[in-house]
Each structure stands twice: as structure tokens, then as C-alpha cells.
Design an enzyme around this catalytic site. Structure first.
Site, PDB file in Angstrom:
ATOM      1  N   HIS A 104       0.813  -1.118  -0.206  1.00  0.00           N
ATOM      2  CA  HIS A 104      -0.077   0.042  -0.149  1.00  0.00           C
ATOM      3  C   HIS A 104       0.906   1.257  -0.071  1.00  0.00           C
ATOM      4  O   HIS A 104       1.952   1.499   0.618  1.00  0.00           O
ATOM      5  CB  HIS A 104      -1.103  -0.123   1.175  1.00  0.00           C
ATOM      6  CG  HIS A 104      -0.365  -0.122   2.569  1.00  0.00           C
ATOM      7  ND1 HIS A 104       0.130  -1.330   3.059  1.00  0.00           N
ATOM      8  CD2 HIS A 104      -0.011   0.612   3.472  1.00  0.00           C
ATOM      9  CE1 HIS A 104       0.793  -1.386   4.159  1.00  0.00           C
ATOM     10  NE2 HIS A 104       0.616   0.056   4.502  1.00  0.00           N
ATOM     11  N   HIS A 106       0.573   5.358   0.944  1.00  0.00           N
ATOM     12  CA  HIS A 106      -0.165   6.256   1.909  1.00  0.00           C
ATOM     13  C   HIS A 106      -0.058   7.488   0.920  1.00  0.00           C
ATOM     14  O   HIS A 106       0.787   8.081   0.192  1.00  0.00           O
ATOM     15  CB  HIS A 106       0.483   6.428   3.204  1.00  0.00           C
ATOM     16  CG  HIS A 106       0.308   5.455   4.229  1.00  0.00           C
ATOM     17  ND1 HIS A 106      -0.410   5.205   5.143  1.00  0.00           N
ATOM     18  CD2 HIS A 106       1.430   4.238   3.998  1.00  0.00           C
ATOM     19  CE1 HIS A 106      -0.004   4.189   5.956  1.00  0.00           C
ATOM     20  NE2 HIS A 106       0.903   3.717   5.166  1.00  0.00           N
TER      21      HIS A 106
END
Ligand code: AMP
Length: 118
Positions: A104, A106
Site C-alpha cells: 500500500h 499512503h
């Protein structure tokens, strides 16, 4: 590290846990972080099973890599951050502070983000 199909983002991708969706296509899902660190704190994840950026770059197809990379600019534009600026960050492994073992990025936006490393 092998991929853990029970990690929280895998559950979000399977629809077992809700998320506040920002963007989705065949390759990528983006949603708001449940514990925002800035006014805007979004996450961008690939739909494929990749532990982190190293795993992704080793195993993902060129199409997956291109679509993921494009989403890292598309999501800030959807959030109104283009032009004002924002920060994109990915934690990798234990020294990097990665908690969820599904790749992932951010995206922090909506205010001055401050020091690069706290
Ligand atoms: P990291 O430390 O880079 O692995 O970041 C994991 C991020 O996932 C943290 O910022 C968490 O707040 C966020 N997070 C954990 N569970 C959820 C969830 N169910 N929905 C949205 N974000 C989450």
C-alpha cells in the site's frame, strides 16, 4: 515473506470488511485510512496479492505496475490535491514500519505535511 490472505486489506478487497472508497478499477483500489494522520490520508493498493513494493516489482505484470503508478497521481487529483502538493509514502518491512502485509501507498494531503521523517 509469503502473502497472508487474511490480512486486513485482503479482506477489504474481498468485500468482507467495508472501506470508504475513493477510486477503483480492475487493478487498483483506493480508500481513506481508518486512522488518518493528516487532513487527507488515503491508501492505494493493488488488487493482486503482493506483500510490499519489492514483491510487486518482482512479480507484477507491466500492466499492473503501470496502472498502480498512474493511480498514485489519479487519487490525489480526485482528492483535490493536485497543484497544492501532497506526499506519497510506502512502508516496507519491519524496519520500514509496515504493519499491513499487502502493498500500500499512503497519500497525505490537505495541509502542510511537515518533516519527511519524524
Ligand atoms: P502501514 O503501517 O504502512 O502498514 O500502514 C497501515 C495503515 O493501514 C495504517 O495507516 C492504518 O491506519 C491503516 N488501516 C488499518 N486497517 C484499516 C482499515 N480497516 N481501513 C482503512 N485503513 C486501515
Amino acid at each position: 515473506m509469503s502473502y497472508d490472505k487474511n490480512n486486513i486489506f485482503a479482506k477489504i478487497l474481498r468485500g468482507e470488511i467495508p472501506c470508504k472508497k475513493i477510486f477503483e478499477n480492475d487493478y487498483v483500489l483506493s480508500f481513506h485510512d481508518i486512522n488518518p494522520q493528516k487532513k487527507i490520508h488515503a491508501l492505494v493498493i493493488p488488487k493482486g496479492e503482493y506483500v510490499d513494493l519489492d514483491d510487486f516489482n518482482k512479480k507484477a505484470s507491466d500492466k499492473e505496475i503501470i496502472e498502480f503508478h498512474k493511480a498514485l497521481s489519479h487519487v490525489p487529483s480526485l482528492l483535490g490535491a493536485t497543484g497544492k502538493g501532497y506526499r506519497v509514502l510506502s512502508n516496507i518491512g519491519s524496519d520500514g514500519g509496515q504493519e499491513v502485509p499487502h502493498l500500500h501507498f499512503h497519500i497525505f494531503a490537505g495541509e502542510k505535511i511537515g518533516k519527511m521523517v519524524i
